[in-house]
Scaffold this motif. Sequence first.
Motif, short mmCIF file in Angstrom:
data_model
loop_
_atom_site.label_atom_id
_atom_site.label_comp_id
_atom_site.label_asym_id
_atom_site.label_seq_id
_atom_site.Cartn_x
_atom_site.Cartn_y
_atom_site.Cartn_z
N ALA A 1 0.86 -1.21 -0.01
CA ALA A 1 -0.11 0.16 0.01
C ALA A 1 0.87 1.41 -0.04
O ALA A 1 2.10 1.18 0.31
N SER A 2 0.44 2.31 -0.23
CA SER A 2 0.94 3.76 -0.21
C SER A 2 1.11 3.98 1.25
O SER A 2 0.45 3.49 2.10
N VAL A 3 1.93 5.08 1.53
CA VAL A 3 2.21 5.69 2.83
C VAL A 3 0.81 6.41 3.25
O VAL A 3 0.40 7.14 2.15
N GLN A 4 0.27 6.08 4.34
CA GLN A 4 -1.21 6.62 4.67
C GLN A 4 -0.81 8.03 5.21
O GLN A 4 -0.86 8.25 6.48
N ALA A 5 -0.42 8.93 4.42
CA ALA A 5 -0.25 10.22 4.83
C ALA A 5 -0.12 11.13 3.59
O ALA A 5 0.07 10.68 2.34
N GLY A 6 0.15 12.47 3.64
CA GLY A 6 0.11 13.22 2.77
C GLY A 6 -0.95 13.34 1.70
O GLY A 6 -0.82 13.64 0.33
N SER A 7 -2.11 12.83 2.17
CA SER A 7 -3.44 12.78 1.27
C SER A 7 -3.32 12.03 0.22
O SER A 7 -3.90 12.09 -0.96
N GLN A 8 -2.51 11.06 0.28
CA GLN A 8 -2.15 10.15 -0.78
C GLN A 8 -3.04 8.98 -1.16
O GLN A 8 -3.24 8.38 -2.23
N THR A 9 -3.83 8.52 0.01
CA THR A 9 -4.41 7.36 -0.13
C THR A 9 -5.43 7.10 -0.94
O THR A 9 -5.67 5.98 -1.86
N THR A 10 -6.40 7.84 -1.06
CA THR A 10 -7.78 7.96 -2.02
C THR A 10 -7.06 7.84 -3.47
O THR A 10 -7.63 7.06 -4.24
N TYR A 11 -6.21 8.56 -3.88
CA TYR A 11 -5.84 8.70 -5.09
C TYR A 11 -5.16 7.34 -5.52
O TYR A 11 -5.45 6.72 -6.54
N ALA A 12 -4.11 7.06 -4.54
CA ALA A 12 -3.21 5.79 -4.92
C ALA A 12 -3.96 4.57 -5.02
O ALA A 12 -3.85 3.85 -5.80
N HIS A 13 -5.14 4.36 -4.12
CA HIS A 13 -5.75 3.31 -3.98
C HIS A 13 -6.97 3.04 -4.98
O HIS A 13 -7.47 2.03 -5.14
N THR A 14 -7.33 4.11 -5.36
CA THR A 14 -8.51 4.17 -6.26
C THR A 14 -8.11 3.67 -7.62
O THR A 14 -8.50 2.79 -8.31
N ARG A 15 -6.80 4.16 -7.90
CA ARG A 15 -6.05 3.58 -8.95
C ARG A 15 -5.53 2.31 -8.93
O ARG A 15 -5.74 1.35 -9.89
N ALA A 16 -4.85 1.82 -7.84
CA ALA A 16 -4.54 0.38 -7.53
C ALA A 16 -5.80 -0.52 -7.65
O ALA A 16 -5.60 -1.53 -8.36
N ASN A 17 -6.89 0.07 -6.89
CA ASN A 17 -7.91 -1.03 -6.95
C ASN A 17 -8.67 -0.90 -8.22
O ASN A 17 -9.25 -1.99 -8.56
N TYR A 18 -8.64 0.08 -9.12
CA TYR A 18 -9.08 -0.01 -10.30
C TYR A 18 -8.48 -1.00 -11.16
O TYR A 18 -9.26 -1.71 -12.15
N ALA A 19 -7.13 -0.88 -11.20
CA ALA A 19 -6.41 -1.92 -11.74
C ALA A 19 -6.59 -2.93 -11.23
O ALA A 19 -6.74 -4.11 -12.23
N ALA A 20 -6.83 -3.48 -10.10
CA ALA A 20 -6.97 -4.88 -9.42
C ALA A 20 -8.34 -5.27 -10.13
O ALA A 20 -8.62 -6.62 -10.22
N GLY A 21 -9.41 -4.34 -10.03
CA GLY A 21 -10.68 -4.58 -10.79
C GLY A 21 -10.80 -4.94 -12.07
O GLY A 21 -11.63 -6.06 -12.36
N GLN A 22 -10.04 -4.22 -12.73
CA GLN A 22 -9.86 -4.69 -14.23
C GLN A 22 -9.12 -6.02 -14.33
O GLN A 22 -9.71 -6.89 -15.31
N ALA A 23 -8.25 -6.45 -13.69
CA ALA A 23 -7.84 -7.57 -13.60
C ALA A 23 -8.61 -8.64 -13.22
O ALA A 23 -8.85 -9.97 -14.00
#
Length: 886
Positions: free
Chosen positions: A610-632
């Motif tokens: 996962a991304s570091v849970q800081a710097g307002s990163q998580t929503t952006y990082a994990h919508t992208r990562a989970n989109y990729a996983a969902g597409q897979a």
Amino acid sequence: MADYKLIGKNYQTPDLVAKVTGKARYAEDYRAEGMLFTKLLLSPRPHARVTRIDASAALAMPGVHAVLTAEDMPAPPPPPAPPAAPPAPAAQGGARGGEQGAAAPNAGAPAAGATGNSRPAGAAAGAAAAPAPAQAPAAAPAAAPAAPPRPPVPAEVALTNEPVYEGEPILAVAAESEELAAAAIERIVVEYEPMPFVIDPLDTLDPGGPMGRAAGNVFVGAGLETLRWTAEEVASARAGTFPANAPASETLVFGDVDAGFKEADLVIERDHYQQTTGHQPLETRTAMAYWQNGKLYLHGSTQSVARTVASVAGWVGIKPEELVLISEYTGGGFGSKIPGAHSMAIPALLSKKLNGRPVMMRISREEETYIGRTRPGYQGWIKMGFKNDGRMTALDVYVVEAAGPYRRQGDHATSANNASLMYQVPNMRFRGISVATNTPPGTSQRAPGGLQASVMFEPMLDEAARKLKVDRIAIRKMNGPEGEAVFGLAPAGAPPRARNKLTSCFVKECLDKGAEMFNWSERITRSGQRRGNKATGVAVATGSYTAGSIGVDGLCVIKPDGKLYIHQGIGNLGSHSVIDTARVIAEQVDMPWDKCEVVWGNTGNHLAWASVQAGSQTTYAHTRANYAAGQALKRTLQELAANDFGGSPDDYDVGNERVFRKGNPGRGMTFAKAAERAIQLGGKFDGHEVPKELNGMTKASAAALAGLGLMGVARDNLPRDGQTYSFQAAFIEIEVDLETGVYKIVDYLAVADVGTVMHPNSLGGQIHGGAVQGWGHVRSQKLVYDPHYGAALANRLYNNKPPTMLDVPVAAPMRWAAVELPDPSNPIGAKGIGEPAIGAGGGALICAIADAIGDGLIRRTPVQPEHIMMSVAAGKPSYEMLTAFI
């Protein structure tokens, strides 16, 4: 906006009932048979060397089992890199050089050198490392030998024999009860050799002043250097006038600042002070640990579960795979628990010393104030130039930062970087010093440098608007960023380089929407209005911060029970992002949410990197990562159906818990049946074959889950060209009692640019929570030290004064809105929000105070009633302007 079934809808998160009923288990809620308790002995001095420890009387007490000291600590892992530079501009075609928090393509478990002071890459947009000098021509004389590298600052460890701040842990005692452990601490004799210490950074800049660290007084990169001002420069600062021409240890520039001021029709200069504040999350950094079958099991309080594993392993001296970390619920962190805390090693090592017996370490509020990290304080100076129409021509800023004893923080440089973004200033210079102080260690606190930027610069923008008779919203819009705006500074003397650019920016839309909702044109007629001894302040302010990283993984499994299990390595510190971003996978395959199980908070349950849970990163990082996983996952379902029914994968679609032939819904199978077939077929269908670019942690988790169902797993390889930031505009009205200086917030509205809204209720909570935290910074929260003894005088909540419900408007409820314009670099369109809210809230409040009482009177935070009362009466600032920790 896309027509989603789950995204953008309010819902009940699966952890909510556990939290409100008390069934949620935080670190200190765990108990185990034979569990011991540990208490810490903290340094009473701000800097000293331990010369003798005699624990014999404590160890002789019945029920006292062990004492842990610095000699029991494993060798510290390699020191971390200094706070990251602004990310290099992405190359055309979506290359991600320098992206925030991206994992290397074939990275295994994170390096054991990660530490609790680590800042999310890109969140501290300080100076980029200066490029290497160009090679000299052949005819040039030989260059002088390169200076030897600076020795790194000694690494921080959980227990030490050279405490460098009051409250740093010296040793720990394990006993049958906390009361007994505390009594044993009283029996231990520790002798200290006092050493020089620094509380106020100005003290060590004085010629002949004390040095808080032997190697130097100023952090430069990963090392220390010695920098002094002249006695006259220090005296000027002591008298309240910052010496703007004093030497600095780092300089960043863009354009020609001197030329910019020559073009200006109006120039404003201000001295400025912002205090050091403790993070003070509701849950202290309690931890419980035991060893079983060669593994360490640790219950802790951390923001970033996946990213904490290597940190704790390094502090304990084991391999990451030998640790099972459990942190299902975390009561806040604000940056102080990004990858855990050094103190987590203490119960782990005590348990190891006691053959694996469980050890609980509960941290008191006083201990949390000491070891819980701080936001660096500022002493500084700002100069702004404007044309008559309100357009900014130049900005010059100098900040001395109180960094604590262990490493450069970089908040000061981040503040400058944010200013280059928010005001699109054509000519700018930043000079700064990150001073080593013998105060609790600094680290990222919500919007590190971003909050300070809004509090520093926004009131000066208002002052210019008033003097130039320009509307305060208009001056922000004419200077503000939009679209793919560029920003950033570079080291002085470095070759020119391309600037960073945004993936999107809609702050002007925030201002427009907020102006309408707040009825700005009518509201400003009350600006500065006096009614007897009461004055009204009306203001607007903006905030911005990084809002997304890339390169992390998504992992999910449909099992034969027909349920979708989404394995998240994100921490759960109250923001809901661990749950909200999981809904992206369900959205991709049209899975009903009640058929989804989110797995989080326990690395023994096989989580994704996962991304570091800081710097307002998580929503952006994990919508992208989970989109990729969902597409897979969707593609695997299609390929499985094509394998069984013929045709190509593109002939099939998913929906209603089935994969089926397009145009012939009856030809297909349920997700449950697909899971059974995936197990029979194996290979890529059930997780025995996974993409090579996955992080090692995700690969290990996928291997453990292989054969349990149909797997979707992927790394975020989606393109991104630019850096992702979120923005917010805040509108406020306050009332100030001019006789007492007491002020209250009457009304507040915030409008956010966060792209697609994932979960409205959660977003509102983040916006309002950030605002209240920003108000606390402006009006009350601080650390206070006795300058003679270096002793903390504000180590309880009641005198540390974080904000409470009493700071919230009563007459009118706080309001929020979002512009809901998607970020084009995210397939869902979402960006983070946690950071901009605090800057906008804090900036709006300090602007409102100036609107009510007059410009230039308040140059110091927190703004206390006596500052207002005395300054209004005198017509000038009537308090110590630049002295720290008072």
